[in-house]
Write a protein that holds these residues in place. Structure first.
Motif, mmCIF file in Angstrom:
data_model
loop_
_atom_site.group_PDB
_atom_site.id
_atom_site.type_symbol
_atom_site.label_atom_id
_atom_site.label_comp_id
_atom_site.label_asym_id
_atom_site.label_seq_id
_atom_site.Cartn_x
_atom_site.Cartn_y
_atom_site.Cartn_z
ATOM 1 N N ALA A 26 22.642 -5.714 13.941
ATOM 2 C CA ALA A 26 22.135 -6.003 15.285
ATOM 3 C C ALA A 26 20.695 -5.511 15.434
ATOM 4 C CB ALA A 26 23.027 -5.354 16.337
ATOM 5 N N ALA A 27 20.374 -4.356 14.879
ATOM 6 C CA ALA A 27 19.012 -3.829 14.958
ATOM 7 C C ALA A 27 18.035 -4.747 14.228
ATOM 8 C CB ALA A 27 18.949 -2.417 14.391
ATOM 9 N N ALA A 28 18.433 -5.271 13.089
ATOM 10 C CA ALA A 28 17.565 -6.178 12.331
ATOM 11 C C ALA A 28 17.295 -7.450 13.132
ATOM 12 C CB ALA A 28 18.193 -6.508 10.981
ATOM 13 N N LEU A 29 18.336 -8.025 13.697
ATOM 14 C CA LEU A 29 18.156 -9.253 14.479
ATOM 15 C C LEU A 29 17.307 -8.998 15.713
ATOM 16 C CD1 LEU A 29 21.709 -10.858 14.293
ATOM 17 C CD2 LEU A 29 19.694 -11.403 12.933
ATOM 18 N N VAL A 122 23.448 3.716 3.605
ATOM 19 C CA VAL A 122 24.198 2.474 3.817
ATOM 20 C C VAL A 122 23.541 1.648 4.924
ATOM 21 C CG1 VAL A 122 26.412 1.528 4.614
ATOM 22 C CG2 VAL A 122 26.365 3.365 2.906
ATOM 23 N N THR A 123 23.109 2.295 5.983
ATOM 24 C CA THR A 123 22.425 1.586 7.067
ATOM 25 C C THR A 123 21.192 0.880 6.530
ATOM 26 O OG1 THR A 123 23.255 3.117 8.734
ATOM 27 C CG2 THR A 123 21.269 1.859 9.303
ATOM 28 N N HIS A 124 20.408 1.575 5.720
ATOM 29 C CA HIS A 124 19.226 0.948 5.111
ATOM 30 C C HIS A 124 19.626 -0.270 4.280
ATOM 31 C CE1 HIS A 124 16.080 0.998 1.704
ATOM 32 N NE2 HIS A 124 15.700 0.162 2.645
ATOM 33 N N VAL A 127 20.548 -3.212 6.506
ATOM 34 C CA VAL A 127 19.336 -3.832 7.051
ATOM 35 C C VAL A 127 18.684 -4.678 5.965
ATOM 36 C CG1 VAL A 127 16.969 -3.351 7.852
ATOM 37 C CG2 VAL A 127 18.917 -2.120 8.860
ATOM 38 N N HIS A 128 18.574 -4.123 4.771
ATOM 39 C CA HIS A 128 17.985 -4.824 3.626
ATOM 40 C C HIS A 128 18.743 -6.132 3.348
ATOM 41 C CE1 HIS A 128 15.771 -4.852 -0.241
ATOM 42 N NE2 HIS A 128 16.887 -5.361 -0.741
ATOM 43 N N GLY A 129 20.060 -6.053 3.295
ATOM 44 C CA GLY A 129 20.868 -7.242 3.048
ATOM 45 C C GLY A 129 20.723 -8.278 4.149
ATOM 46 N N THR A 130 20.661 -7.825 5.390
ATOM 47 C CA THR A 130 20.483 -8.744 6.522
ATOM 48 C C THR A 130 19.139 -9.457 6.416
ATOM 49 O OG1 THR A 130 21.899 -7.372 7.922
ATOM 50 C CG2 THR A 130 20.441 -8.934 9.040
ATOM 51 N N ARG A 149 7.945 -3.119 5.019
ATOM 52 C CA ARG A 149 7.387 -2.714 6.311
ATOM 53 C C ARG A 149 8.381 -2.985 7.437
ATOM 54 N NH1 ARG A 149 5.145 -5.510 10.195
ATOM 55 N NH2 ARG A 149 4.661 -7.323 8.919
ATOM 56 N N ILE A 150 9.013 -4.153 7.402
ATOM 57 C CA ILE A 150 9.972 -4.501 8.454
ATOM 58 C C ILE A 150 11.208 -3.609 8.379
ATOM 59 C CG2 ILE A 150 11.502 -6.340 9.284
ATOM 60 C CD1 ILE A 150 9.181 -8.288 8.648
ATOM 61 N N GLU A 151 11.685 -3.313 7.170
ATOM 62 C CA GLU A 151 12.812 -2.387 7.027
ATOM 63 C C GLU A 151 12.477 -1.039 7.656
ATOM 64 O OE1 GLU A 151 14.030 -1.905 2.938
ATOM 65 O OE2 GLU A 151 14.321 -4.058 2.701
ATOM 66 N N VAL A 152 11.299 -0.521 7.352
ATOM 67 C CA VAL A 152 10.875 0.785 7.872
ATOM 68 C C VAL A 152 10.808 0.744 9.395
ATOM 69 C CG1 VAL A 152 8.940 2.416 7.943
ATOM 70 C CG2 VAL A 152 9.716 1.481 5.750
ATOM 71 N N GLU A 153 10.278 -0.340 9.953
ATOM 72 C CA GLU A 153 10.196 -0.461 11.417
ATOM 73 C C GLU A 153 11.588 -0.499 12.049
ATOM 74 O OE1 GLU A 153 6.044 -3.096 11.408
ATOM 75 O OE2 GLU A 153 7.926 -4.052 11.996
ATOM 76 N N ILE A 154 12.492 -1.264 11.453
ATOM 77 C CA ILE A 154 13.855 -1.362 11.993
ATOM 78 C C ILE A 154 14.541 0.003 11.936
ATOM 79 C CG2 ILE A 154 16.160 -2.341 11.620
ATOM 80 C CD1 ILE A 154 14.636 -4.886 10.545
ATOM 81 N N LEU A 155 14.441 0.667 10.794
ATOM 82 C CA LEU A 155 15.086 1.969 10.651
ATOM 83 C C LEU A 155 14.485 2.985 11.615
ATOM 84 C CD1 LEU A 155 15.469 1.969 6.788
ATOM 85 C CD2 LEU A 155 17.295 1.691 8.475
#
Length: 169
Positions: A26-29, A122-124, A127-130, A149-155
């Protein structure tokens, strides 16, 4: 946002994979401004199962942490460009983004080796898989920089540290 979870390894149930997946996906979306009516299928498995999948789909007969199978090829043609936005197959239908598999043994080993909390690692990876389901990749250099960069921002939006920093979370 719907994460349809299949647990093949009971350790995932004990680790709260459904809660971690719901939150990470949900955070990634949300970060990408995508509608929350998307669907993702998630398999929580062990190293033996993911090694079989990795051999079958990537010709690499070894365990890995996470694998993704996007429903649509959304990858950008130009290195470093944003992927195409997903669209539902039919109007008023949810976005079917694809499938993710995640291996408990590899995730646990990596978290320990990297000194990270298991849930954060696991959360990372979720997000990576999403992001892979959404057309992001890390094969070409500028694509990799964009995805990281987007992974870091989402996390960060989830209160988690940069996993790529040496002192990561």
């Amino acid at each position: 946002m719907s994460v349809d979870l299949i647990i093949e390894d009971d350790r995932w149930a004990e680790a709260g994979l459904q809660v971690l997946a719901d939150r990470a996906c949900a955070a990634a979306l949300a970060h990408l401004g995508l509608p929350d009516d998307a669907e993702i299928s998630l398999l929580g498995c062990d190293d033996a199962r993911i090694a079989t999948l990795n051999a079958e789909f990537r010709d690499k007969p070894v365990p890995t942490n996470v694998l993704s199978w996007p429903s649509d090829d959304l990858a950008a043609e130009e290195d470093g460009a944003r992927p195409y936005a997903p669209e539902p197959d039919l109007p008023d239908m949810p976005l079917e983004l694809g499938d993710i598999a995640i291996a408990y043994d590899t995730c646990a080993r990596e978290a320990t080796e990297q000194g990270k909390a298991f849930a954060d690692h696991v959360t990372h990876l979720l997000v990576h898989g999403t992001l892979h389901l959404l057309g992001f990749d890390h094969i070409r250099p500028q694509d990799a920089a964009l995805m990281e960069r987007i992974e870091v921002e989402i996390l960060a939006s989830m209160g988690l540290a940069d996993p790529y920093e040496e002192d990561g979370f």
